[in-house]
Scaffold this motif. Sequence first.
Motif, PDB file in Angstrom:
ATOM      1  N   UNK A  75       3.605  41.549 -16.059  1.00  0.00           N
ATOM      2  CA  UNK A  75       3.957  42.925 -15.910  1.00  0.00           C
ATOM      3  C   UNK A  75       2.725  43.908 -14.997  1.00  0.00           C
ATOM      4  N   UNK A  76       2.234  43.734 -14.078  1.00  0.00           N
ATOM      5  CA  UNK A  76       1.383  45.336 -13.801  1.00  0.00           C
ATOM      6  C   UNK A  76       1.784  46.718 -13.601  1.00  0.00           C
ATOM      7  N   UNK A 120       6.112  40.902 -12.109  1.00  0.00           N
ATOM      8  CA  UNK A 120       6.242  42.634 -11.286  1.00  0.00           C
ATOM      9  C   UNK A 120       5.381  43.803 -11.088  1.00  0.00           C
ATOM     10  N   UNK A 121       4.912  44.342 -10.387  1.00  0.00           N
ATOM     11  CA  UNK A 121       4.127  45.620 -10.283  1.00  0.00           C
ATOM     12  C   UNK A 121       5.312  46.329 -10.005  1.00  0.00           C
ATOM     13  N   UNK A 122       5.429  47.366 -11.065  1.00  0.00           N
ATOM     14  CA  UNK A 122       6.010  48.479 -10.491  1.00  0.00           C
ATOM     15  C   UNK A 122       5.426  49.581 -10.703  1.00  0.00           C
ATOM     16  N   UNK A 123       5.590  49.972  -9.028  1.00  0.00           N
ATOM     17  CA  UNK A 123       5.179  51.119  -8.395  1.00  0.00           C
ATOM     18  C   UNK A 123       4.335  50.736  -7.358  1.00  0.00           C
ATOM     19  N   UNK A 183      11.901  38.669  -7.952  1.00  0.00           N
ATOM     20  CA  UNK A 183      13.828  39.396  -7.181  1.00  0.00           C
ATOM     21  C   UNK A 183      13.832  39.403  -9.048  1.00  0.00           C
ATOM     22  N   UNK A 184      14.013  38.771  -9.514  1.00  0.00           N
ATOM     23  CA  UNK A 184      14.757  38.414 -10.444  1.00  0.00           C
ATOM     24  C   UNK A 184      14.129  38.737 -11.658  1.00  0.00           C
ATOM     25  N   UNK A 185      13.309  38.934 -11.487  1.00  0.00           N
ATOM     26  CA  UNK A 185      11.806  39.936 -12.564  1.00  0.00           C
ATOM     27  C   UNK A 185      11.772  41.366 -12.261  1.00  0.00           C
ATOM     28  N   UNK A 186      12.282  41.607 -10.592  1.00  0.00           N
ATOM     29  CA  UNK A 186      12.299  43.198 -10.985  1.00  0.00           C
ATOM     30  C   UNK A 186      13.330  43.636 -11.182  1.00  0.00           C
ATOM     31  N   UNK A 235      10.482  47.658  -2.810  1.00  0.00           N
ATOM     32  CA  UNK A 235       9.490  47.563  -3.321  1.00  0.00           C
ATOM     33  C   UNK A 235       8.646  46.751  -2.743  1.00  0.00           C
ATOM     34  N   UNK A 236       7.209  47.415  -2.845  1.00  0.00           N
ATOM     35  CA  UNK A 236       5.919  47.176  -2.820  1.00  0.00           C
ATOM     36  C   UNK A 236       5.587  46.014  -3.250  1.00  0.00           C
ATOM     37  N   UNK A 237       5.504  46.231  -4.522  1.00  0.00           N
ATOM     38  CA  UNK A 237       5.388  44.839  -5.268  1.00  0.00           C
ATOM     39  C   UNK A 237       5.615  43.611  -4.971  1.00  0.00           C
TER      40      UNK A 237
END
Length: 220
Positions: free
Chosen positions: A102-103, A82-85, A12-15, A32-34
């Motif tokens: 991060x991906x 963290x997987x963004x989008x 959670x903190x990573x996002x 957040x789907x990631x």
Amino acid sequence: MFGLIKSIQRDIQAALERDPAARNVWEVILAYPGFHARQLHRLAHFLWNLGIPVLPRVISHINRFLTGIEIHPGARIGEGLFIDHGMGVVIGETAEIGDNCTLYQGVTLGGVSRERVKRHPTLGNNVVVGAGAVLLGPITVGDNARIGAGAVVVQSVPPNATVIGVPGRVVAIHDPETGEVYRPPDPLADTVRELQARVAELERRLAELEARYQEARICD
């Protein structure tokens, strides 16, 4: 159990740290789907390590259906991913991801062998992989490396390096101690610059010839 809770809190903190659009904890948990994909993978990976057949793959399949992110149950993932989008991300069976990576959407950590061996990439800590990048084979990406969007990487990447292009090539290496950036020779860029210089010289000569021609017409 306490360790699991701490790991989820770190996700959670990573996002919150890496996405300026993330406003609060509940937004990350619910939207957040990631984050969802990471938690479902925890369950699938746990069952995979227990040797339970079929069920881990079913959970992975449900994960892909719900989030658009495909993570094989056998993939090993560190803390703070963290997987963004996330849509279109594929992480293969023998892939390994270090801490605080991060991906972005469309990333593929794929294999190039049909043998049941180590055939997917290994990412070190603090690696960033841009949208649409494809990393293939049992290569290693060093700590703090950055892979540019759309790059196709088939060779190992040193720590602190920046890679772009198809095929991927190292364009910069950052020294974290001094802050200096080393840029290795780039034959392609050198060739382009040489061609640009030649074109500029030809344009200069053409302009001179046109000027002389105009002068000759005036004299006539």
